[in-house]
Enzyme design. Structure first.
Site, PDB file in Angstrom:
ATOM      1  N   SER A 233     115.763  52.514 -64.170  1.00  0.00           N
ATOM      2  CA  SER A 233     115.640  51.703 -62.963  1.00  0.00           C
ATOM      3  C   SER A 233     114.420  50.770 -63.073  1.00  0.00           C
ATOM      4  O   SER A 233     114.323  50.040 -64.043  1.00  0.00           O
ATOM      5  CB  SER A 233     115.543  52.635 -61.756  1.00  0.00           C
ATOM      6  OG  SER A 233     115.829  51.952 -60.580  1.00  0.00           O
TER       7      SER A 233
ATOM      8  N   ASP B  45     127.197  53.710 -61.192  1.00  0.00           N
ATOM      9  CA  ASP B  45     125.957  53.083 -60.727  1.00  0.00           C
ATOM     10  C   ASP B  45     126.285  51.669 -60.236  1.00  0.00           C
ATOM     11  O   ASP B  45     126.596  50.791 -61.037  1.00  0.00           O
ATOM     12  CB  ASP B  45     124.954  53.033 -61.885  1.00  0.00           C
ATOM     13  CG  ASP B  45     123.605  52.452 -61.486  1.00  0.00           C
ATOM     14  OD1 ASP B  45     123.486  51.902 -60.369  1.00  0.00           O
ATOM     15  OD2 ASP B  45     122.667  52.546 -62.292  1.00  0.00           O
TER      16      ASP B  45
ATOM     17  N   HIS C  31     123.535  55.763 -59.319  1.00  0.00           N
ATOM     18  CA  HIS C  31     122.310  55.336 -60.000  1.00  0.00           C
ATOM     19  C   HIS C  31     121.403  56.520 -60.307  1.00  0.00           C
ATOM     20  O   HIS C  31     120.761  56.571 -61.363  1.00  0.00           O
ATOM     21  CB  HIS C  31     121.599  54.321 -59.094  1.00  0.00           C
ATOM     22  CG  HIS C  31     120.336  53.786 -59.670  1.00  0.00           C
ATOM     23  ND1 HIS C  31     120.303  53.071 -60.847  1.00  0.00           N
ATOM     24  CD2 HIS C  31     119.050  53.844 -59.233  1.00  0.00           C
ATOM     25  CE1 HIS C  31     119.043  52.714 -61.107  1.00  0.00           C
ATOM     26  NE2 HIS C  31     118.272  53.175 -60.147  1.00  0.00           N
TER      27      HIS C  31
END
Lengths: 414, 220
Positions: free
Chosen positions: A185, A351, A384
């Site tokens: 991320s 995601d 995610h």
């Protein structure tokens, strides 16, 4: 929208909505949290006025400090250092008990004894990002010029600023080339920034669930979160520290909205469905009847115990500004021209915050630069957040990538 | 004699070579050590592993996610991608060799793929099942049905192979797009090279698969 949210929160405060339970006040006091801001339970690297951090916004940040954790030993050749970059709401406590929450490290699935990133083989470093609130200089720190909390006087920082600061820390630790830079991320954005800014200092890069730029949809979600914080009357234009309070309701709403984006429809359905929370029938009120509501409220309230509202504004902003191609004349491949770093890019099927298409665009650019790249998309319905969870296929890939890079680097035991 | 016995490969112990497919050993022998190679349609990475044992810098593209993930879990530099659509992302002369092993017949545009191979790589190595093989011909002629063999067991309606060709067809295509054949080998059903001194039609009849080392023709 700001007005509407303000009213909702004000109503909750006044108790005018009958049985509405507002988000509970944090169990950990603001004092406990703010102690970590300036006096972290970590090692701290101080950088005095002779070593300012030159920020993208044009300001020199000085003096400043970086809080970091290390695990394992640096070898004699100084060739086994692995830098872990944390995500938006992470911190340097990647593989040890958190000093504020008492919970295990946030990436103990990947980092630790017997894990793919094992302190037996590697010297592991994880630092709190600049702009954070766990000991590195950020908006919650004391501004030495005024003797008061920085608040919104803190300069806006970017992902390249975070990485520039990390590079100064790595210099301070006497490490020239990192064996690996690893992150997911926002951490993955830092990994990519490391390779674009310091290609010769990164032997291998593991970039997970990330992108080379923040999408319009992601900026939109961040704006929603920031507006929720700013709509909380306790925010006081960012100056809440002077009032001895914390806009925990606004920050909790921001966290709840963001948390939905970290999951997936399928994962939410599997975990909660339409099940009720400690009741059989609806209460015909706005209480948390559904388990999913209760879960989100818990996510919101536990988050505000450990995180500073202004830091949330600054770090989401840093992600919004991230666009590697724009920093290289619009051509992504130029950012990685002739790069020798070995890349491994990982994405997850469900995601939708950083979808596979973003990783694929990165891989195409790396191919165009003839970089050595592995790219795996892992099937999971966990969204995610999958990168933080127990996903064996992801661990196998990470382990094999690092072992193969370790062989090329001549590391023993990898 | 099988390919395993015929080809002494540097970096591969004699006892180990039996673990590898005949066409892989032949391809690996065609690649000069120290070069940079892209394997298009690398499956589970067997050929890439063989190449890496020989000190060759190998990269791969594979269509199936399972195949890619197994390759990456072996530490190989493999990305998920499609030969038909993703080769355009690679710059000219990015590799010394681009390998297309038993994949040409599964592409939508074999000619475009072949042209791309020789744009990205200075040389290309292509292997494919020969539809002119006598067993194939016999099945169609006598049996009256689409041929199926041990190596190509799929039925006509569920096969991924949509562009079959014979060795003769392939040689003609190479001529048409000005591709030079530096080496050509036909392997028989047992993975043995068909003797070099025999005419083309014998190759086309008795070669179960063809393996070709290609380079750009004159004026390219």
């Amino acid at each position: 929208m700001q007005v509407a949210i303000t009213r909702l929160i004000a109503n909750e405060v006044d108790g005018q909505m009958g049985s509405v339970k507002s988000i509970p006040s944090p169990a950990i006091s603001a004092d406990e949290r703010s102690h970590e801001v300036d006096h972290p339970s970590s090692q701290v690297a101080h950088f005095g006025t002779e070593q300012p951090l030159r920020l993208d916004c044009g300001v020199d940040l000085t003096p400043f400090q970086i809080a970091y954790q290390t695990y394992g030993e640096l070898n004699a050749e100084r060739s086994n250092a692995v830098l872990i970059c944390h995500a938006l709401t992470g911190d340097q406590h990647v593989a040890n008990v958190h000093p504020v929450t008492g919970k295990p490290g946030w990436w103990e699935t990947l980092v630790g004894p017997g894990r793919p990133i094992d302190p037996k083989h590697y010297f592991i470093i994880c630092s709190n990002v600049i702009g954070g609130c766990m000991g590195s200089t950020g908006p919650a720190s004391i501004n030495p010029a005024s003797g008061k909390v920085w608040g919104l006087d803190f300069p806006v920082i970017t992902i390249p600023d975070m990485v520039r600061a990390q590079a100064m820390l790595i210099d301070r630790l006497g490490i020239d080339t990192l064996f690996a830079v690893v992150g997911g991320s926002m951490g993955g954005m830092q990994v990519l920034q490391w390779t674009a800014a310091y290609p010769a200092r990164v032997f291998s890069a593991l970039a997970i669930a990330c992108a080379t730029r923040h999408s319009a949809q992601n900026i939109a979600f961040h704006e929603l979160g920031r507006q929720a914080v700013m709509a909380d009357p306790d925010w006081h234009g960012g100056g809440y520290a002077d009032h001895g309070i914390h806009p925990h309701r606004g920050l909790a709403v921001a966290r709840m909205a963001a948390h939905i984006t970290y999951l997936s429809d399928a994962a939410l359905h599997r975990k909660f469905g339409r099940r009720m929370q400690d009741r059989e029938l609806p209460t015909f009120s706005f209480d948390a009847d559904f388990q999913v509501e209760s879960y989100l409220r818990y996510q919101g309230s536990s988050f505000v115990e450990r995180f500073d509202a202004n830091a949330y504004l600054y770090l989401t902003r840093a992600m919004d500004y991230f666009d590697i191609a724009a920093d290289h004349g619009g051509a992504l491949a130029k950012a990685f021209a002739d790069i020798k770093t070995r890349f491994c890019v990982v994405s997850f099927t469900s995601d939708w915050l950083f979808p596979t298409s973003e990783s694929r665009a990165l891989v195409h650019a790396l191919n165009a630069s003839s970089a050595r790249v592995s790219f795996a998309e892992i099937e999971t319905d966990r969204g995610h957040d999958a990168f933080l969870l127990d996903v064996p296929e992801f661990f196998d890939i990470s382990r094999a990538f690092l072992q193969s890079a370790g062989k090329a680097r001549g590391l023993k035991g990898s | 004699m099988s390919v395993q016995e015929v080809l002494p490969l540097g970096g591969v112990a004699t006892g180990q070579s039996g673990d590898f497919r005949a066409d892989h050993l032949l391809v690996a022998e065609m690649v000069k050590p120290g070069s940079k190679v892209l394997d298009v349609g690398c499956g589970e990475g067997d050929l890439l592993q063989l190449l890496e044992m020989r000190g060759i810098d190998g990269r791969g593209i594979e269509l199936s996610r399972e195949g890619v993930n197994r390759c990456v879990a072996k530490g190989l530099a493999v990305v998920q991608g499609d030969a038909d659509t993703d080769l355009v992302n690679y710059p000219d002369d990015a590799f010394d060799y681009v390998i297309l092993s038993q994949t040409l017949q599964a592409t939508r545009q074999p000619r475009v793929v072949l042209e791309n191979l020789l744009r990205i790589g200075r040389r290309a190595i292509v292997s494919f099942p020969n539809f002119g093989f006598w067993k194939m011909r016999l099945q169609l002629l006598i049996g009256g049905h689409m041929p199926r063999t041990e190596n190509l067991p799929a039925t006509w309606y569920d096969t991924a192979n949509i562009h079959f060709c014979t060795i003769k067809d392939f040689v003609q295509l190479c001529d048409e797009i000005n591709v030079k054949m530096e080496r050509s080998v036909a392997l028989d059903l047992y993975g043995r090279p068909v003797p070099l001194n025999l005419p083309w039609w014998v190759w086309n009849m008795f070669g179960e698969q063809g393996v070709f080392l290609l380079s750009r023709g004159e004026g390219k």
